[in-house]
Design a protein around this motif. Structure first.
Motif, short mmCIF file in Angstrom:
data_model
loop_
_atom_site.label_atom_id
_atom_site.label_comp_id
_atom_site.label_asym_id
_atom_site.label_seq_id
_atom_site.Cartn_x
_atom_site.Cartn_y
_atom_site.Cartn_z
N ASP A 95 -0.48 -5.94 20.10
CA ASP A 95 -1.37 -6.80 19.32
C ASP A 95 -0.73 -8.13 18.96
O ASP A 95 -1.30 -8.94 18.25
N ARG A 148 3.72 -9.70 14.80
CA ARG A 148 4.08 -8.68 13.82
C ARG A 148 5.22 -9.20 12.94
O ARG A 148 6.19 -9.76 13.45
N SER A 205 -2.32 -8.42 7.25
CA SER A 205 -2.86 -7.06 7.08
C SER A 205 -1.73 -6.05 7.09
O SER A 205 -0.88 -6.07 7.99
N ARG A 228 0.23 -2.71 7.87
CA ARG A 228 0.25 -1.65 8.86
C ARG A 228 1.40 -0.70 8.51
O ARG A 228 2.29 -1.07 7.76
N PRO A 229 1.41 0.51 9.06
CA PRO A 229 2.47 1.45 8.68
C PRO A 229 3.89 0.94 8.93
O PRO A 229 4.80 1.22 8.14
N ASP A 230 4.10 0.19 10.03
CA ASP A 230 5.47 -0.22 10.35
C ASP A 230 5.64 -1.72 10.49
O ASP A 230 6.68 -2.20 10.93
N HIS A 231 4.62 -2.50 10.13
CA HIS A 231 4.73 -3.95 10.18
C HIS A 231 3.57 -4.58 9.43
O HIS A 231 2.65 -3.87 9.00
N ILE A 232 3.62 -5.88 9.27
CA ILE A 232 2.49 -6.64 8.74
C ILE A 232 1.88 -7.41 9.90
O ILE A 232 2.58 -8.18 10.58
N ALA A 233 0.62 -7.18 10.16
CA ALA A 233 -0.07 -7.92 11.21
C ALA A 233 -0.38 -9.32 10.69
O ALA A 233 -1.00 -9.47 9.63
#
Length: 493
Positions: free
Chosen positions: A193, A205, A253, A255-260
């Motif tokens: 993404d 990310r 946004s 996310r479990p393992d990063h910020i989008a």
């Protein structure tokens, strides 16, 4: 930490991601450098050497690992937890000051000679300001190469390189691939993404050290969002950005393992600066393990930490903006503060287009607010004086708030202004200046939470008790605030 060889070796052998960004492992046999959590088989101990920065690795002739991509690891938490010259210099370099103003500009901001700054950075980081800025340019170039369809010439100048040749040479030296090869490798990846599908938008990310609790972080930003400047839309916090070369809109946004992160910029030269400010806003370079371990030593605070570890301090992308908003929020509700700020934005903000949402303005600069009519403000007379005095001091430069601020000096200058008490000064120190030890013992929410937990409820007694939480009292504030069922403590539905 890089000088503690035994500790570094243990981290590498256990692939401990908590140490990513704290130090880098350079492998003498392969001439590559990695993050501690690199998934490859750890090298032999005798073949490892450790450096405090990616720039130091590059300066020593090592290239970035293609597997663990050490240039994308979180930044060192040291630079956001300290206010000494080196930490302030690193924050300014991350904000692009060397690229815009050169090393003399960096030195002037810090009040030192260029020679003194170079000596201090080399002593602690193994690289001078030019090498550190070059490493960041290389990372910016990689993001643009892999996430956009920009021609390579545009990538080079957007990343801050002075020539195509220096761009090509740096990319080959740092990543052992040509710019074209980097783009080809990125195009082969599927389901990533970070590759933008929208023209003019860069998607990437933002990494962080786990754990990260998004509830109070995004809840606070969404609940206090100024209409037209900020909004919560489709599971993302969105806001406008005023940047050195233009304007921008960012969408963040959890996310479990990063910020989008999705960025729309009018000038791609602002990419690295925008990323740096977003990381600062979300406190993504914090070390939650160190913070939480310290706070757990208090048996009354430990249950809060264990229940929801990894809380961050929500900050700001513009220190002057936050100072103005802090004054507007004095002794009023969150809703009233948003209303006052929205009126200022409508009257004095700079319009901006947002095809994807409802953002309409950049928050007004101090210069734009300097000529406002106090009588037009729906505020008590004393607060009008506080606001106009603050704006005047920011506009004429007698008060400087930013990444280069000395925390104690900034506090003293704020206290000297009319209408600035401990609550306003400390909330600015916490969220605008980033002092991890800022503390608000007189805050009503803090006092209620303290009383419910059996902590001392008076400001003096609570301050004495909180000495054991230092240097992380700003994080303790987040845990105590979170005991209240307020919108700032919950992700919006």
């Amino acid at each position: 930490m890089h000088t503690d060889t035994e500790r570094c070796v243990r981290a590498v052998q256990s692939k401990d991601a908590r140490f990513d960004g704290w130090f880098f492992t350079a492998v003498l046999t392969t001439r590559i450098y990695c993050r501690p959590s690199c998934p490859a088989v750890p090298p032999k101990v005798q073949n490892m050497t450790f450096y405090p920065s990616a720039a130091a690795c590059q300066q020593a002739g090592f290239r970035a690992c293609k597997r663990c991509r050490p240039d994308t690891s979180p930044g060192s938490p040291e630079w956001n937890a300290r206010a000494d010259t080196v930490a302030r210099a690193m924050r300014l370099i991350g904000d692009g000051v060397v690229d815009r103003e050169g090393v003399p500009g960096l030195a002037t901001r810090l009040g030192y000679s260029t020679r003194q700054i170079e000596r201090q950075l080399n002593a602690e980081l193994g690289a001078g300001p030019l090498a550190l800025a070059r490493a960041q340019r290389a990372q910016t170039a990689r993001v643009l190469i892999e996430t956009t369809a920009l021609p390579m010439a545009e990538v080079a100048f957007a990343a801050g390189f002075a020539s195509i040749r220096s761009f090509n040479d740096t990319v080959r030296e740092v990543f052992a691939l040509t710019p074209g090869e980097l783009r080809t490798r990125a195009s082969r990846r599927t389901g990533d993404d970070r590759v933008s599908r929208t023209p003019g938008v860069i998607s990437l990310r933002l990494p962080f050290r786990a754990p990260l609790n998004p509830e109070n972080l995004f809840g606070h930003l969404a609940a206090t969002a100024v209409p037209g400047v900020e909004e919560w839309r489709d599971g993302a916090y969105r806001r406008t950005l005023r940047l050195p070369h233009g304007q921008g809109i960012v969408s963040l946004s959890p996310r479990p393992d990063h910020i989008a992160c999705r960025l729309s910029l009018t000038d791609s030269r602002d990419l690295r600066i925008a990323i740096s400010r977003c990381r600062w806003l979300l406190d993504l370079d914090a070390d939650p393990i160190a913070v939480d371990d310290q706070l757990r030593t208090d048996p009354l605070l430990a249950p809060l930490v264990d229940k929801a570890p990894g809380r961050r301090v929500p900050r700001t992308v513009d220190a002057a903006e936050f100072a103005v908003r802090a004054v507007l929020g004095q002794q009023v509700s969150t809703a009233a503060a948003r209303t006052h700020a929205a009126r200022l934005v409508t009257a004095h903000g700079e319009p901006i287009e947002d095809p994807e949402g409802g953002l309409t303005h950049l928050f007004p600069t101090p210069a734009a607010l300097a000529g406002l009519d106090p009588e037009a403000l729906a505020l008590p007379r004393s607060r009008r004086t506080t606001l106009t005095t603050l704006v005047g001091a920011l506009a004429d430069g007698s008060l400087r708030l930013g990444l280069d601020s000395d925390w104690d000096e900034a506090r003293a200058r704020l206290f000297a202004l009319p209408g600035f008490g401990p609550w306003t000064v400390e909330v600015i120190a916490m969220r605008a200046l980033g002092d991890p030890d800022a503390f608000l013992p007189g805050d009503l929410g803090m006092r209620r939470a303290a009383a419910d937990l059996g902590l001392p409820a008076t400001p003096a007694a609570l301050t004495a008790h909180a000495a054991a939480w230092r240097p992380w009292r700003a994080y303790a504030v987040q845990y105590l605030w979170a005991t209240d069922d307020h919108p700032i403590n919950h992700l919006p539905a």
